[in-house]
Design an enzyme around this catalytic site. Structure first.
Site, short mmCIF file in Angstrom:
data_model
loop_
_atom_site.label_atom_id
_atom_site.label_comp_id
_atom_site.label_asym_id
_atom_site.label_seq_id
_atom_site.Cartn_x
_atom_site.Cartn_y
_atom_site.Cartn_z
N THR A 199 -3.23 -0.42 7.70
CA THR A 199 -4.29 0.60 7.79
C THR A 199 -5.36 0.15 8.76
O THR A 199 -5.75 -1.02 8.75
CB THR A 199 -4.94 0.77 6.41
N ARG A 227 -0.61 10.73 -4.43
CA ARG A 227 -1.43 9.52 -4.56
C ARG A 227 -2.43 9.41 -3.39
O ARG A 227 -2.09 9.63 -2.23
CB ARG A 227 -0.51 8.29 -4.59
N GLY A 229 -5.34 6.72 -1.80
CA GLY A 229 -5.79 5.33 -1.89
C GLY A 229 -7.29 5.21 -1.70
O GLY A 229 -8.05 6.15 -1.91
C1 SD4 Z 1 -4.01 2.39 0.65
N1 SD4 Z 1 -5.48 0.73 1.56
O1 SD4 Z 1 -3.58 3.52 0.82
C2 SD4 Z 1 -4.38 1.60 1.89
C3 SD4 Z 1 -3.17 0.88 2.34
C4 SD4 Z 1 -3.42 -0.09 3.41
O2 SD4 Z 1 -2.75 -1.18 5.25
O3 SD4 Z 1 -4.44 -0.69 3.56
N2 SD4 Z 1 -2.48 -0.30 4.26
O4 SD4 Z 1 -4.11 1.84 -0.43
#
Ligand code: SD4
Length: 339
Positions: A199, A227, A229
């Site tokens: 991300t 979902r 995040g």
């Molecule tokens: C999440 N924090 O959807 C994000 C995933 C992530 O690098 O950081 N991917 O939980």
């Protein structure tokens, strides 16, 4: 002057280490980059995104415009399987996107569970600027995007579809097992990278001394449908306050949400912690709550103070971040709780 000298010495050491290790070097306890503008992003490959942001920042543009432009690089990159086009889908094979943007005055916008739109960050900015709201989700977010001239595109690349079909063969419908399996694999191959976690969270300090931040992701691979995040949640995946500084996160979003991670980091800075110490304290809070399970997950924070001091910290080693300023491009590996 002392800061500058310390930084220059750090740069030289960094360059030498870069030659030796090629990708990243461990960050010093404090990196006093006082020369803004400055942009910093989670994960080493996002130095490409920093370069795009720098075109705006280096020319005296605003932090907000810079981060919005910068994070569009991985959003449009089909080879980046964690963000935008080419992102790994949910367990039903659909790419669903989360993004948010914030300036240092508390203006912010977010979209979540958005499908078919290549640049969710642009939609998030429009939510911020054109609506009285701060977040739109799913079908409503899509409707808003279409009303504002965006078009629907298929974001599932053949490579990501193949990876999803491969995953379906066993289809263990627990999204949290994926990062665990990847982590084991990565520990085995020694790369130290967690490929499920790329991300982009980007923070910038512009020439005028204003902060801006953006965060965008396709979220956890093979997640349950619907979902969401931490990445599009203001205060969890991103928080920006011109009075103090800014922070953003990457990793298992559920754990970041549980402690309002990025807001926690900024508040710790407000109470006097340096950016790295603030990131560390937030990571330690997660570790205390998870107990022994903390060894199986990755969470990393990066932060910047309103004076341009940067810092980062992660649960596991392997969390890299990229920095660009007038002093050039640097990549660091954050210190971690578990070696
Ligand atoms: C999440 N924090 O959807 C994000 C995933 C992530 O690098 O950081 N991917 O939980």
């Amino acid at each position: 002057m002392l800061d500058r000298r310390r930084f220059l010495r750090g740069s030289l050491l960094s360059s030498a280490a870069l030659l030796l290790r090629k990708t990243s070097v461990a960050a010093p306890a404090e990196l006093p980059l006082k020369s803004h503008p400055l942009v910093i992003s989670t994960w080493e490959p996002n130095k490409k995104a920093n370069a795009e942001a720098w075109k705006i920042l280096g020319a005296g543009g605003s932090a907000l415009d810079a981060v919005e432009a910068g994070v569009q690089v991985p959003e449009a990159d089909p080879t980046d399987q964690s963000v935008g086009f080419g992102g790994l889908p949910d367990r039903d094979g659909k790419v669903t996107l989360d993004a948010c943007i914030m300036n240092g005055n508390g203006d912010c916008g977010a979209v979540m569970f958005l499908e078919g739109i290549m640049h969710p960050i642009k939609v998030a900015r429009l939510v911020m600027e054109k609506t009285p709201h701060v977040q739109l989700a799913g079908e409503g977010a899509l409707q808003f995007a279409l009303q504002n001239g965006f078009t629907v595109q298929n974001l599932l690349t053949p490579e990501s579809e193949k990876a999803w079909k491969q995953w379906l063969l066993k289809a263990d419908y627990d999204p949290m097992t994926i990062p665990k399996l990847l982590q084991q694999k990565n520990l085995k191959d020694g790369s130290g990278q967690q490929h499920n976690h790329d991300t982009i969270g980007m923070l910038a300090l512009d020439a005028a001394g204003h902060l801006g931040g953006a965060c965008t992701t396709s979220g956890m691979a093979y997640k349950l449908r619907g979902r969401i995040g931490d990445s599009p949640i203001i205060g969890a995946g991103l928080f920006v306050d011109n009075e103090v500084g800014a922070a953003t996160s990457s990793g298992v979003g559920e754990e970041v949400v549980r402690i309002c991670g990025s807001h926690t980091v900024v508040e710790l800075m407000r109470h006097g912690r340096k950016p790295e110490a603030a990131c560390r304290e937030a990571v330690e809070r997660i570790a205390r709550k998870k107990g022994t399970a903390a060894k199986d997950i990755q969470v990393g924070f990066i932060a910047i103070s309103n004076r341009g001091v940067i810092g980062a910290f992660a649960l596991q080693k392997g969390f890299t971040y990229a920095v660009q300023s007038h002093d050039g491009v640097q990549v660091f590996e954050a210190k971690a709780l578990f070696a």
